[in-house]
Scaffold this motif. Structure first.
Motif, PDB file in Angstrom:
ATOM      1  N   PRO A 274       0.744  -1.313   0.081  1.00  0.00           N
ATOM      2  CA  PRO A 274      -0.035   0.046   0.150  1.00  0.00           C
ATOM      3  C   PRO A 274       0.691   1.558  -0.180  1.00  0.00           C
ATOM      4  O   PRO A 274       0.386   2.113  -0.574  1.00  0.00           O
ATOM      5  N   ILE A 275       1.968   1.220   0.848  1.00  0.00           N
ATOM      6  CA  ILE A 275       2.844   2.426   0.763  1.00  0.00           C
ATOM      7  C   ILE A 275       3.422   2.627  -0.665  1.00  0.00           C
ATOM      8  O   ILE A 275       3.482   3.876  -1.117  1.00  0.00           O
ATOM      9  N   VAL A 276       3.786   1.697  -1.280  1.00  0.00           N
ATOM     10  CA  VAL A 276       4.286   1.709  -2.680  1.00  0.00           C
ATOM     11  C   VAL A 276       3.311   2.428  -3.748  1.00  0.00           C
ATOM     12  O   VAL A 276       3.594   3.326  -4.172  1.00  0.00           O
ATOM     13  N   GLY A 277       2.038   1.692  -3.537  1.00  0.00           N
ATOM     14  CA  GLY A 277       0.804   2.233  -4.193  1.00  0.00           C
ATOM     15  C   GLY A 277       0.664   3.935  -3.921  1.00  0.00           C
ATOM     16  O   GLY A 277       0.226   4.453  -5.009  1.00  0.00           O
ATOM     17  N   TRP A 278       0.850   4.184  -2.646  1.00  0.00           N
ATOM     18  CA  TRP A 278       0.563   5.341  -2.293  1.00  0.00           C
ATOM     19  C   TRP A 278       1.542   6.394  -3.028  1.00  0.00           C
ATOM     20  O   TRP A 278       1.355   7.337  -3.545  1.00  0.00           O
ATOM     21  N   ALA A 279       2.628   6.073  -2.959  1.00  0.00           N
ATOM     22  CA  ALA A 279       3.884   6.720  -3.559  1.00  0.00           C
ATOM     23  C   ALA A 279       3.777   6.729  -5.144  1.00  0.00           C
ATOM     24  O   ALA A 279       3.845   7.821  -5.919  1.00  0.00           O
ATOM     25  N   LEU A 280       2.988   5.657  -5.618  1.00  0.00           N
ATOM     26  CA  LEU A 280       3.071   5.548  -7.089  1.00  0.00           C
ATOM     27  C   LEU A 280       2.001   6.417  -7.668  1.00  0.00           C
ATOM     28  O   LEU A 280       2.158   7.316  -8.403  1.00  0.00           O
ATOM     29  N   ALA A 281       1.045   6.775  -6.727  1.00  0.00           N
ATOM     30  CA  ALA A 281      -0.193   7.705  -7.164  1.00  0.00           C
ATOM     31  C   ALA A 281       0.254   9.028  -6.978  1.00  0.00           C
ATOM     32  O   ALA A 281       0.018   9.967  -7.853  1.00  0.00           O
ATOM     33  N   SER A 282       1.013   9.284  -6.159  1.00  0.00           N
ATOM     34  CA  SER A 282       1.618  10.691  -5.636  1.00  0.00           C
ATOM     35  C   SER A 282       2.635  11.009  -6.926  1.00  0.00           C
ATOM     36  O   SER A 282       2.592  12.103  -7.198  1.00  0.00           O
ATOM     37  N   ALA A 283       3.385  10.320  -7.462  1.00  0.00           N
ATOM     38  CA  ALA A 283       4.384  10.503  -8.421  1.00  0.00           C
ATOM     39  C   ALA A 283       3.640  10.511  -9.770  1.00  0.00           C
ATOM     40  O   ALA A 283       4.095  11.395 -10.709  1.00  0.00           O
ATOM     41  N   SER A 284       2.431  10.046  -9.965  1.00  0.00           N
ATOM     42  CA  SER A 284       1.759  10.417 -11.088  1.00  0.00           C
ATOM     43  C   SER A 284       0.991  11.600 -11.272  1.00  0.00           C
ATOM     44  O   SER A 284       0.654  12.034 -12.309  1.00  0.00           O
ATOM     45  N   GLY A 285       0.808  12.325 -10.055  1.00  0.00           N
ATOM     46  CA  GLY A 285       0.198  13.646  -9.950  1.00  0.00           C
ATOM     47  C   GLY A 285      -1.193  13.694  -9.861  1.00  0.00           C
ATOM     48  O   GLY A 285      -1.823  14.607  -9.514  1.00  0.00           O
ATOM     49  N   VAL A 286      -1.707  12.378  -9.732  1.00  0.00           N
ATOM     50  CA  VAL A 286      -3.029  12.133  -9.344  1.00  0.00           C
ATOM     51  C   VAL A 286      -3.144  11.744  -7.961  1.00  0.00           C
ATOM     52  O   VAL A 286      -2.809  10.464  -7.491  1.00  0.00           O
ATOM     53  N   PRO A 287      -3.839  12.560  -6.938  1.00  0.00           N
ATOM     54  CA  PRO A 287      -3.983  12.118  -5.546  1.00  0.00           C
ATOM     55  C   PRO A 287      -4.789  10.842  -5.373  1.00  0.00           C
ATOM     56  O   PRO A 287      -5.726  10.769  -5.985  1.00  0.00           O
TER      57      PRO A 287
END
Length: 201
Positions: free
Chosen positions: A112-125
């Motif tokens: 989940p933490i990597v998924g959270w970081a992944l979404a953040s890096a995409s620019g879509v919260p």
């Protein structure tokens, strides 16, 4: 409070394995359901063309729920000593079980933490069910996004493999060895007709 006060024998057999405490059992089955849902929704997102955003919200909500419950579960595990492993498990099997358990906890938190970081890096919260948005934990960056996407996929495969191996081991003990291993995580109901968990807490 000693271990004999925390856990009670399987009511079906007086010499059966001791049960985990009620909170551990509730967390176990709740997380099992959420992990299956999270993996299923994640697989659906890969090739989905319709309802993508709705499934993404459900996937991210399940992931955050897994993360929260994993932290609670780790805290509960540190506070409450688990029952001893059953005697039918050999020493190598007990070592494998202990290692796989630690690996599962690591994946429960890391994925989940990597998924959270992944979404953040995409620019879509990350948007959770109910319209709740989570703050970004990494800066928006296309290169970082692609790296985290690959890591997220690898962790998802690892989680699926460990989860499947865990289920297969439980099924083997339940259907072939019949040593009552599953009874450590199930809930018993009184024969009088009144539902209740047989435990001492």
């Amino acid at each position: 409070m000693n271990s004999s006060e925390k856990y009670s024998p399987d009511p079906v057999a007086s010499n059966g394995p001791l049960r985990f405490d009620a909170l551990s059992r509730i967390l176990h089955w709740t997380m099992a359901f959420l992990i299956v849902a999270m993996l299923f929704l994640g697989a659906m997102l890969v090739g989905s063309l319709g309802n993508y955003h709705r499934m993404l919200v459900l996937h991210e909500t399940a992931g955050m729920a897994v993360l929260i419950l994993a932290v609670v579960r780790i805290g509960n595990r540190m506070r409450r000593k688990p029952p001893p492993m059953i005697s039918s498990m050999s020493r190598p099997e007990r070592a494998v079980a202990a290692i796989s358990e630690v690996l599962m906890y690591v994946l429960f938190v890391a994925q989940p933490i990597v998924g959270w970081a992944l979404a953040s890096a995409s620019g879509v919260p990350i948007r959770l069910f109910g319209g709740v948005y989570l703050p970004a934990v990494t800066p928006q960056n296309a290169h970082l996004y692609h790296i985290l996407r690959d890591v997220h996929s690898v962790l998802a495969c690892g989680l699926l493999m460990v989860f499947t191996a865990h289920m297969c081991a439980v099924l083997a003990h339940t259907l072939l060895l019949r040593d009552g291993l599953l009874g450590r995580m199930t809930f018993a109901f009184r024969r009088s007709g009144t539902a209740g968990v047989t435990e001492h807490s």
